[in-house]
Design an enzyme around this catalytic site. Structure first.
Site, PDB file in Angstrom:
ATOM      1  CB  SER A 291      -0.887   0.029   1.246  1.00 17.11           C
ATOM      2  OG  SER A 291      -0.158   0.536   2.359  1.00 17.11           O
ATOM      3  CG  ASP A 292       1.659   5.808  -1.088  1.00 17.15           C
ATOM      4  OD1 ASP A 292       2.603   5.836  -0.266  1.00 17.15           O
ATOM      5  OD2 ASP A 292       1.580   6.612  -2.029  1.00 17.15           O
ATOM      6  CE1 TYR A 293       5.358   6.358   6.152  1.00 14.09           C
ATOM      7  CE2 TYR A 293       3.356   7.255   7.102  1.00 14.09           C
ATOM      8  CZ  TYR A 293       4.672   6.854   7.228  1.00 14.09           C
ATOM      9  OH  TYR A 293       5.299   6.951   8.441  1.00 14.09           O
ATOM     10  CB  ALA A 295      -3.000   4.007   1.326  1.00  7.24           C
TER      11      ALA A 295
END
Ligand code: BGC
Length: 750
Positions: A291-293, A295
């Site tokens: 995932s992104d940070y 997210a």
């Protein structure tokens, strides 16, 4: 050193057997642990953080990176509750955590250490948007290789790059991080960067895995506002935004980072269509999704998860393997499995993908990094030389009236004016937290190489980049009066582009336009040098200066590269990879637009009143500078277009050639571009599509026939049923210097 380009997108039965063995021994908590990427930093109070950033900025340095370990992290690693850590720029600490994982956790599974190594680590190259203006994939492969060398010397196994988001909106600050507006070019750059990052030194076991991002359509954020809603058709998704990811995977990428945005109502973090249907069912890709940070947690404010537990459930069920930072998985995933809300087999699959990447990287065999390595490797002379070459090739000459450039180093007085003339930190651009201002050559430094401490060189900054700080425009004007030529270095500071740096006004910030207006009054010849992370809106400036170079945020050697071009030791060859609008109101403006039912012929001028056409009543349709555009100190003439295959079989190859002659006074390199248009198809097609490009170096007076061979399947597109199809019919083809010019021919696909 024995290099090999490693591929992490494959299934190796021996590795699968090792994964089976590990999985059979793992407890549920240990399995979940592999899906957790944890920030190793102590949570820091936002006020304290702002204070540190401010102090660092005032000192002209990147924020101080004093490491404060996260409390409790040691024990979590020992307990097998952490699979990965990120952005820890300290090899000693990385080895420490790795030892806890390998020696003190029950199963000894190593961590995978990720970091944002986007355009170099200590040897900072130009921002990726600038790099793409080289149109030189083999060169960028070498640059990515350098970044990986430095990263692995610092204990980093995994880089969150390349950023392969297509970006057609320069308001979006992250346009700086990618390869611009075009899918074909973006694919070429994605392949090159993945190959470069993944070229492993097999003898030492030091390897780096690429992690293309942000999957997917992040660049299509409405209004260019970061993190904003994305609502695009499946066709555009498949045709424009997905292909660079596919190209990265085909080049061997074995992981991907999902994006923050939603896509048609479903956030990418929990989007089963993009994460499962496309990646797994259609592409059969065995890689791992990170995932992104934060997210996963952000599924709550997105409004599709009620709480963190719900967010964890949505993420894992949609196909999100590893969670970065936000701790939904570590807190709730095991409980979700025990309650029957998530099948354990889904967790097992995710763990398998994580272990696959770790095993393929050789982390079990080589978990540690030699702490003496960084000193030998970072900022090596050959790396710095490559950074200079990339910087030179990335600079784009947009104007050169009366052949003002190159300047002669031997004569005349030069006033170097502008707030970025002696900038160092700002030349590093976004995502350069390991870069150091002291490594950077400013434009002034570069010019001093040619002029020494000559009294023919005067420097006045005139005003700050933004509205803060004192300005002395009269002093700049006085210096201009004394000079024979003005070099005006203006633009954006490093922190005006990148993540969360959207701008709604794209002109020169602060009082810089006022400074230029004052200098222009002196009637001295002006060379504009733009330091920027994005295309700017500068019609006024473009009219005022005699010559204009776009130097971007060009990395540690940017200043030297600018000077080499100013004084003719190098010849510009860069070409734009994103259109430069005339006004913010045109955005998104890009060359591969559709025709519409009421197309405006030509550029769309406001001079002739043509009602009911797709046009503005107050501006032309075309941008100020088009995709593909860039000048040289020499001139190139195109002639003799030949379509060797006027009838192309759908499984055949289109062959087109043209003669390109260097008709100017000196050697130079031209990026020769091939475009097509499918005239009639079952779905509307862009008015032009880039299909090929070649960099050709020609001596003065030399000519060459440039030949393109394009497999006809590259003329395909998602058909009415979304499956890729090559349809028979008539096409136009162009070979030329940019997207707005070129020799035109025709062919037919049968
Ligand atoms: C960015 C990513 C980056 C990650 C880790 C996020 O905010 O969107 O591109 O890789 O942080 O630093």
């Amino acid at each position: 050193m024995k290099d090999e380009i490693c591929r992490y997108n494959q299934i190796d039965p021996a590795i699968e057997a090792r994964i089976d063995g590990l999985l059979s021994q793992m407890t549920l908590d240990e399995k979940v642990g592999q899906l957790v990427q944890m920030s190793p930093h102590a949570p820091i109070d936002p006020e304290e953080m702002m204070k540190r950033i401010k102090e660092a900025q005032e000192a002209g340095q990147p924020p101080q990176r004093v490491y404060h370990p996260r409390p409790g992290l040691d024990d979590m690693i020992r307990a097998g509750r952490v699979g990965s850590i990120l952005n820890l720029p300290d090899v000693h600490w990385i080895n420490h955590y790795q030892q806890l994982a390998v020696r003190e956790s029950r199963l000894g599974i190593p961590l995978i250490v990720g970091a944002d190594v986007i355009h170099g680590l200590r040897t900072v190259f130009p921002i990726p948007l600038a790099e793409s203006c080289t149109w030189d994939p083999p060169l960028l492969e070498r640059a990515a290789r350098v970044a990986a060398e430095e990263a692995s010397a610092c204990g980093i196994d995994w880089t969150f790059a390349p950023m392969v988001d297509i970006a057609r909106d320069p308001r979006w600050g992250r346009i700086a991080e990618g390869a611009g507006e075009d899918t074909t070019l973006g694919m070429a750059m994605a392949r090159a960067r993945v190959r470069g990052f993944q070229a492993g030194d097999l003898a030492s076991g030091r390897r780096v895995a690429a992690c293309p991002k942000h999957y997917v359509a992040y660049g299509a954020a409405q209004a260019g506002r970061d993190y904003h809603t994305v609502d695009i058709s499946e066709r555009t998704l498949r045709e424009v935004y997905l292909p660079p990811f596919k190209a990265a995977f085909d080049a061997g990428a074995g992981s991907v980072m999902s994006s923050f945005n939603e896509i048609g109502g479903v956030p990418a973090t929990a989007n089963a269509f993009t994460l499962r249907t496309v990646l797994r069912d259609e592409w059969q890709w065995p890689g791992m999704v990170l995932s992104d940070y934060d997210a996963v947690k952000e599924l709550i404010p997105h409004g599709i998860a009620a709480d963190l537990k719900d967010a964890a459930r949505l993420g894992i069920l949609a196909g999100l393997d590893m969670e970065m930072a936000s701790e939904a998985y570590t807190t709730h995933l095991a409980a979700l499995v025990r309650e029957g809300a998530v099948p354990e087999s889904v967790v097992d699959e995710a763990v398998r993908r994580v272990l696959r990447l770790k095993l393929q990287l050789g982390l079990f065999e080589h978990p540690y990094t030699d702490e003496a390595l960084a000193d030998q490797i970072l900022l090596r002379d050959d790396f710095r030389a490559l950074a200079l070459q990339v910087a030179c090739e990335s600079i784009v000459l947009l104007k050169n009236e009366g052949g003002l450039l190159p300047l002669s180093p031997g004569e005349g007085r030069i006033a170097v004016i502008g707030p970025l003339a002696d900038a160092r930190h700002d030349l590093l651009g976004c995502w350069a937290s390991n870069g150091r201002a002291e490594d950077v050559e400013s434009v002034l430094d570069g010019m001093a190489v040619y002029l020494g401490s000559s009294d023919r060189l005067a420097h006045v900054s005139g005003c700050p980049v933004k509205d803060e700080g004192p300005a002395d425009i009269p002093a700049a004007v006085a210096a201009a009066h004394e000079a024979d030529v003005v070099v005006l270095v203006v633009g954006e500071s490093a922190n005006m582009s990148g993540e969360a740096r959207s701008r709604s006004h794209l002109g020169l910030p602060g009082r810089q336009q006022e400074l230029l207006d004052a200098i222009a009054q002196t009637d001295k010849p002006i060379v504009g040098v733009l330091v920027t992370g994005r295309p700017l809106v500068i019609p006024r400036m473009a009219g005022q200066v005699d010559a204009l170079l776009v130097a971007w945020h060009g990395g540690i050697r940017a200043g030297r590269a600018v000077a080499d071009l100013l004084f003719g030791a190098a010849v510009p060859s860069g070409k734009l990879t994103a259109s430069w609008p005339r006004t913010e109101g045109q955005i998104p403006v890009y060359y591969a637009q559709k025709s519409t039912g009421r197309p405006m012929e030509g550029a769309g001028t406001t001079q002739f009143f043509e009602p009911f056409k797709s046009r503005y009543i107050d501006e032309p349709n075309d941008p100020l500078f088009s995709f593909g555009y860039g000048l040289s100190y020499t001139t190139f003439d195109y002639s003799d277009l030949e379509v060797h295959t006027p009838l192309v079989d759908a499984n055949g190859t289109l062959v087109v050639s043209a003669r390109v002659a260097n008709t100017g006074p000196r050697a130079g390199t031209e990026v020769v571009q091939l475009y097509v248009r499918d005239l009639v198809a079952s779905v509307t097609r862009p008015v032009k599509e880039l299909k090929g490009f070649q960099r050709v170096t020609l001596q003065a007076g030399e000519a060459q026939t440039v030949r393109f061979e394009l497999p006809a399947d590259q003329l395909g597109f998602p058909g009415l049923d979304m499956r890729r199809v090559v349809e028979p019919g008539a096409f136009q083809v162009w070979v030329g210097p940019d997207s707005a010019a070129g020799l035109e021919g025709h062919f037919e696909v049968q």
